[in-house]
Scaffold this active site. Structure first.
Site, PDB file in Angstrom:
ATOM      1  N   CYS A 118       0.836  -1.196   0.000  1.00 54.41           N
ATOM      2  CA  CYS A 118       0.000   0.000   0.000  1.00 54.41           C
ATOM      3  C   CYS A 118       0.881   1.261   0.000  1.00 54.41           C
ATOM      4  CB  CYS A 118      -0.959  -0.034   1.182  1.00 54.41           C
ATOM      5  SG  CYS A 118      -2.361   1.113   1.015  1.00 54.41           S
TER       6      CYS A 118
ATOM      7  N   HIS B 245      -3.382  -5.318   0.079  1.00 46.26           N
ATOM      8  CA  HIS B 245      -2.805  -5.849   1.325  1.00 46.26           C
ATOM      9  C   HIS B 245      -2.831  -7.381   1.273  1.00 46.26           C
ATOM     10  CE1 HIS B 245      -2.627  -2.120   3.833  1.00 46.26           C
ATOM     11  NE2 HIS B 245      -3.498  -1.711   2.932  1.00 46.26           N
TER      12      HIS B 245
ATOM     13  N   GLU C  38      -1.393  -9.465   3.065  1.00 45.89           N
ATOM     14  CA  GLU C  38      -1.312 -10.106   4.387  1.00 45.89           C
ATOM     15  C   GLU C  38      -2.667 -10.559   4.901  1.00 45.89           C
ATOM     16  OE1 GLU C  38      -1.498  -5.587   5.341  1.00 45.89           O
ATOM     17  OE2 GLU C  38      -0.753  -6.919   3.758  1.00 45.89           O
TER      18      GLU C  38
END
Length: 604
Positions: free
Chosen positions: A401, A528, A530
């Site tokens: 990001c 993102h 993750e």
């Protein structure tokens, strides 16, 4: 429908989220379909506007819901996809009741906490609990509900009252209360003290709820006489007192529950112990192997985490988990070096020289650099310097990001010779706006006004590292949370200078993934990754970072390597040549059994 409520007492931060997730894992391993709900008693509508220092990271769901980080624990442990409705807040409940009152739904009644607020809480739970979250049809079997905060908090009172009523509404055999409490050891005395838990349970009973199971947190295993004392004063059978003592990694928690027969105690309360489809023993071979593997790792991989919230690890919880998933998959012990981005800046060299020196030493000593997302201009120059260091020194780099945006800014300043290059977030009047505000964003309202949730990214270059890491698929679906994006008008200039935009959205105007082809590993993602990483299915980009940092990237990217990717559909790329030895066959079998337990495997 069966319900398991997890509450906490004595102090906050005991690990109710991990306990609730682990209970879900054990029940799922018993053959039950599990969903979860997190109740947060704060007045915010959602977690989107909270500072990471205040409440840890903001976890983003597929539907764009900005929720509590515990929902990330649920998704990772149970491999499910939740919705924004799986996170209940006081703000959501009151907003819903007020909206109904404005419409006239209550027919002139005086609106009160009891029954209107408490009824709304119960109705919300019943409505959301039946929604499937595992990709299958039909309602789940069990809903695990976690009540945030600590028993006795004034803001929790309406929820406690509602849950007491709810236990009566669903009836005996359908509701199980697990109370997580602390059993401390006073250094002066040296013995485990039960009084805090006794008071906590007494307070819970006074509010109309009686625990069926006690989950006691402690540093060391509970002594038998301590269990007997807890049983006597808390009116809970010894067999229903579970000890969650400190362990080497959280993957041991479901195993602790299994070893102490917590599933039998829960199934007994829920009248499920004699149901034919529920096995007596949970199947947790994969969890056992993973926890054991983690403990045996010796070779380290050192990653520098360059951010502005480094004082609180929960601020980057999902990033840490994704790094951990990838490092275990690559057979490395993860070492995270926390580097405050402010300390890397030139100003810090004058104001705090020792901190400046330490930060640069940590950065230069790392084998990989990760710059996570964030908001605001504090520490941004330090992040730009970290990206520049990684780029110039061929150090593996992953920017997420904002971490991608600052890499673009550094490239514009250093390679394209645009010293004024910046984001309009940090300099609205910059003459070289590399990163700009999204046209559909709102500058007046902060909550839920970003580009949120799952969006599709199409690979523009099939031979790039990112595409290979994702299993040579045409596109991927990842979760977003941002207000600013790379200026599409400057993209031709960037590409001419050597920066490759290998991933774009369906319109081709939003830049999703950048790469430096000449670099060992230099990748930035606007999304993102993750948030979708799982213990058995590590995020491909994190896997690539760890592989590059540990000297295994070339092996990972070889055409005959085994590459695991959950998106958009599980794929298994097997070696073209036969497996000639037993070790290789065992490795392949382990991957198939471990990563694709649902049988959704494609051989190509």
């Amino acid at each position: 429908m069966k319900y398991v409520l997890v509450t906490g007492g004595v102090v906050s931060g005991l690990g109710k989220g991990v306990t609730a997730s682990s209970i879900g894992v054990v029940l799922k391993a018993c053959g039950l379909r599990v969903t979860t709900i997190k109740i947060d008693p704060y007045l915010n509508t959602d977690a989107g506007t909270m500072s990471p220092f205040e409440h840890g990271e903001v976890f983003v769901l597929d539907d764009g819901g900005e929720v509590d980080l515990d929902l990330g624990n649920y998704e990772r442990f149970l491999d499910i996809k939740l919705t924004r409705d799986n996170n209940i807040t006081t703000g959501k409940i009151y907003q819903s009741v007020i909206n109904k009152e404005r419409r006239g739904d209550y027919l002139g009644k005086t609106i009160q906490v009891v029954p209107h607020i408490t009824d709304e809480i119960q109705d919300w739970i019943e409505r959301v609990a039946v929604n499937p979250v595992d990709g299958k049809q039909g309602p789940p079997d069990v809903c695990v509900i976690e009540l945030g905060g600590t028993i006795g908090d004034i803001e929790s009172m309406p929820f406690i009252e509602a849950l007491g009523q709810f236990s009566y509404r669903v009836g005996p055999g359908n509701f199980c209360l697990v109370h997580v409490s602390l059993v401390p050891v006073l250094n002066v005395v040296g013995e485990q003290k039960t009084k805090p838990t006794q008071h906590s349970v007494r307070g819970l009973r006074g509010l109309g709820l009686a625990p069926d199971i006690l989950a006691c947190r402690s540093t060391e295993p509970l002594e038998e006489n301590v269990k007997a004392k807890l049983s006597q004063f808390c009116h809970v059978p010894i067999s229903s007192i579970i000890n969650l003592h400190d362990v080497t990694n959280i993957w041991h928690i479901p195993l602790l529950l299994r070893d102490q027969k917590a599933h039998e105690a829960i199934l007994k309360v829920l009248d499920l112990q004699f149901v034919s489809k529920v096995p007596r023993e949970p199947k947790l071979a994969e969890w056992t192997e993973r926890a054991s593997k983690f403990d045996k790792l010796n070779n380290t991989v050192k990653i520098a985490m360059v951010g502005k919230y480094t004082g609180l690890s929960d601020s980057y919880l999902s990033v840490l988990k994704a790094l951990l998933h990838a490092s275990v998959a690559m057979g490395r012990k993860l070492v995270v070096e926390w580097v405050p981005s402010c300390d890397l800046e030139d100003a810090a060299a004058k104001e705090t020289p020792e901190a400046h020196k330490k930060a640069w030493k940590l950065l230069k000593g790392a084998e990989g650099v990760l710059v996570p997302g964030g908001f605001g201009d504090r520490g941004v120059q330090g992040k730009i310097l970290a990206a520049k260091y990684a780029r110039e020194n061929n150090v593996p780099y992953l920017g997420i990001c904002l971490g991608m945006q600052i890499a673009v800014i550094d490239f514009a300043r250093s390679i394209m010779k645009l010293p004024a290059a910046n984001s309009t977030e940090f300099d609205p009047n910059t003459t070289s706006p590399c990163v700009i505000f999204m046209p559909e964003g709102s500058k007046t309202h902060m909550g839920a006004t970003m580009r949120l949730g799952s969006r599709r990214t199409y690979f523009q270059v099939t031979t790039c590292k990112s595409a290979k890491l994702y299993g040579n698929t045409r596109f991927v679906d990842e979760r977003h949370r941002h207000r600013y994006e790379v200026n599409p008008e400057m993209v031709p200039e960037f590409e001419k200078a050597g920066l490759s935009f290998v991933g774009k959205d369906e319109s081709g105007k939003r830049m999703e993934i950048i790469e430096l082809p000449s670099h060992k590993f230099f990748i930035g993602a606007q999304f993102h990754p993750e948030f979708k990483s799982r213990p058995g299915k590590p995020s491909p980009l994190f896997l690539g970072l760890i592989a590059a940092a540990s000297g295994q990237l070339e092996t990972l990217l070889q055409p005959d390597s085994i590459i695991v990717t959950p998106n958009p559909k599980p794929r298994l790329i097997v070696p073209k040549k036969p497996l000639y030895n037993a070790h290789a066959k065992k490795t392949l079998d382990s991957l198939v059994n471990g990563y694709f337990a649902n049988g959704n495997v494609i051989h190509t």
